[in-house]
Design a protein around this motif. Structure first.
Motif, mmCIF file in Angstrom:
data_model
loop_
_atom_site.group_PDB
_atom_site.id
_atom_site.type_symbol
_atom_site.label_atom_id
_atom_site.label_comp_id
_atom_site.label_asym_id
_atom_site.label_seq_id
_atom_site.Cartn_x
_atom_site.Cartn_y
_atom_site.Cartn_z
ATOM 1 N N TYR A 226 0.910 -1.308 0.023
ATOM 2 C CA TYR A 226 -0.087 0.171 -0.136
ATOM 3 C C TYR A 226 0.885 1.485 0.216
ATOM 4 N N LEU A 227 2.091 1.061 0.307
ATOM 5 C CA LEU A 227 3.081 2.177 0.206
ATOM 6 C C LEU A 227 3.889 2.417 -0.810
ATOM 7 N N ALA A 228 3.990 3.618 -1.192
ATOM 8 C CA ALA A 228 4.725 3.952 -2.349
ATOM 9 C C ALA A 228 5.894 4.760 -2.133
ATOM 10 N N VAL A 229 7.157 4.771 -2.617
ATOM 11 C CA VAL A 229 8.298 5.824 -2.383
ATOM 12 C C VAL A 229 7.973 7.043 -3.029
ATOM 13 N N SER A 230 8.067 8.236 -2.181
ATOM 14 C CA SER A 230 7.684 9.679 -2.553
ATOM 15 C C SER A 230 9.029 10.332 -3.409
ATOM 16 N N ASP A 231 8.745 10.626 -4.595
ATOM 17 C CA ASP A 231 9.782 11.637 -5.295
ATOM 18 C C ASP A 231 9.334 13.114 -4.761
ATOM 19 N N PRO A 232 10.194 13.989 -4.816
ATOM 20 C CA PRO A 232 9.915 15.391 -4.299
ATOM 21 C C PRO A 232 8.515 15.877 -4.787
ATOM 22 N N ASP A 233 8.168 15.769 -5.890
ATOM 23 C CA ASP A 233 6.862 16.539 -6.347
ATOM 24 C C ASP A 233 5.592 15.755 -5.631
ATOM 25 N N VAL A 234 5.650 14.228 -5.666
ATOM 26 C CA VAL A 234 4.737 13.532 -4.710
ATOM 27 C C VAL A 234 4.660 13.957 -3.303
ATOM 28 N N ALA A 235 5.694 14.075 -2.675
ATOM 29 C CA ALA A 235 5.815 14.324 -1.072
ATOM 30 C C ALA A 235 5.346 15.829 -0.977
#
Length: 382
Positions: A275-284
């Motif tokens: 259910y988790l996804a690693v966040s790039d800066p824009d997504v974060a």
């Protein structure tokens, strides 16, 4: 300090405020309790004009809330009443639910979970209630024997019914209490499933949380999600979001917490918990704006939403500190911000102050404050 007042002072001192207003009420109550022993109602209807009250909120196993249509107040309120002179507020809670509803106290919380200060305007003289809110766990099927002299009606309310009703018909702090109740229930359940000592409820840099787990490598926050389920965000030791997701499964979240406690990386966590996804800066950044605008404290939400609607400000990192919206350049780190600004609430609007600027700016309306903040943020690219 009178012994009975000292007991209440100790109760209040142990409260962890859930939001900025809660912190104000706690500070005000502690100052009041330290300044006088005359905190119990001595003479009806309102002497002294500020006095202690114990509320009891019966909560059914399915989440329904029992409220009473109070004749004098003209509102739907939790049952409860004034604390008698030198009475322990917990004893008041037990006495009131027996006298008013015929309920026993087997499921009564040992300590109050919420504190409010409210100026009342009923059929009697207006006065100020300093209210301690207890929770009574119920099945929802209990036989009720309501006091007809106190109430027009008594009923169980579903959360959907409360959400659809006119909020002006209830205690002004009821919905804040329900948010705290939901966080406490979630925290207790996660604590039971993980047994992690570092797990706590309260808030992080972006607003109230149901549960937050701090580790040497970062922290994980859990919030009740918009539209159901739970929103999870993991931040590294620098304060940067590194993974996020939504799930309806508390077991999954508990497993994520245990893995984070074992110092698994964000990539490992995302692989182990899909259910988790690693966040790039824009997504974060988008995730942080969502938290602040949809889950933030009431005093910061309007200015945060206005800032989020501005395309320049939407590109920068937001966070909250002491009721103030802060923004900083995405190239900086939370521990070393060179390019940042803060919206300080003030009479007439906000003072927009760039970091490192010693000059105290004049207050301005939100619209012009947003425009000036966007101009400052745009200059960071120069």
């Amino acid at each position: 300090m009178r012994e009975s007042v000292a007991v209440v002072h100790d109760l209040v001192s142990r409260f962890a405020p859930a939001d900025e207003l809660g912190a104000e009420h706690r500070a005000s109550a502690l100052a009041w309790l330290a300044s006088t022993d005359d905190v119990f109602r001595r003479v009806k209807p309102a002497s002294p004009p500020q006095h202690l009250v114990s509320y009891v909120v019966p909560v059914a196993a399915d989440g329904r809330i029992l409220l009473v249509d109070h004749i004098n107040a003209g509102l739907w309120l939790p049952p409860g009443g004034h604390v008698e002179v030198d009475e322990d507020p917990a004893l008041t809670a037990r006495r009131e639910i027996q006298e008013e509803l015929g309920l026993g106290d087997a499921g009564l919380s040992r300590s109050p979970t919420f504190l409010t200060i409210t100026h009342t305007v009923g059929q009697d003289h207006g006065h100020t209630d300093v209210s301690l809110w207890y929770v009574l766990a119920c099945t929802g099927d209990e036989e009720l024997r309501p006091d007809a002299g106190e109430f027009n009606a008594v009923r169980w309310w579903t959360r959907a019914e409360l959400a659809a009703a006119d909020p002006g018909r209830f205690d002004p702090h009821l919905f804040r209490f329900l948010a705290v109740l939901d966080r406490d229930v979630m925290f207790d359940e996660l604590n039971r499933r993980t047994g992690l000592e570092r797990l706590r409820a309260g808030s992080d840099r972006f607003g109230p949380v149901a549960a937050v787990l701090f580790t040497p490598n970062g922290h994980l926050s859990v919030r009740a999600g918009c539209g159901g389920g739970y929103e999870v965000m993991i931040l590294d030791d620098r304060g940067d979001p590194v993974a996020a997701g939504r799930t309806v499964d508390l077991d999954e979240i508990a497993g994520t917490m245990l893995d984070l406690h074992q110092e698994h990386s964000a990539a490992d966590l995302a692989e182990r918990h899909t259910y988790l996804a690693v966040s790039d800066p824009d997504v974060a950044i988008e995730a942080l704006w969502h938290i602040i605008t949809e889950h933030g404290e009431g005093s910061t939400v309007p200015i945060a939403r206005a800032a989020a609607a501005n395309p320049v400000l939407r590109r920068v990192w937001p966070w909250i500190s002491h009721g103030t919206l802060n923004l900083y350049d995405r190239r900086d780190r939370p521990s070393l911000v060179k390019r940042g600004l803060a919206f300080h609430p003030a009479v007439g609007g906000f003072r927009v102050r760039p970091y490192g600027d010693g000059e105290i700016p004049a207050a301005e309306p939100a619209e012009t404050a947003i425009a000036r903040a966007a101009k400052i943020a745009a200059s960071w690219d120069d």
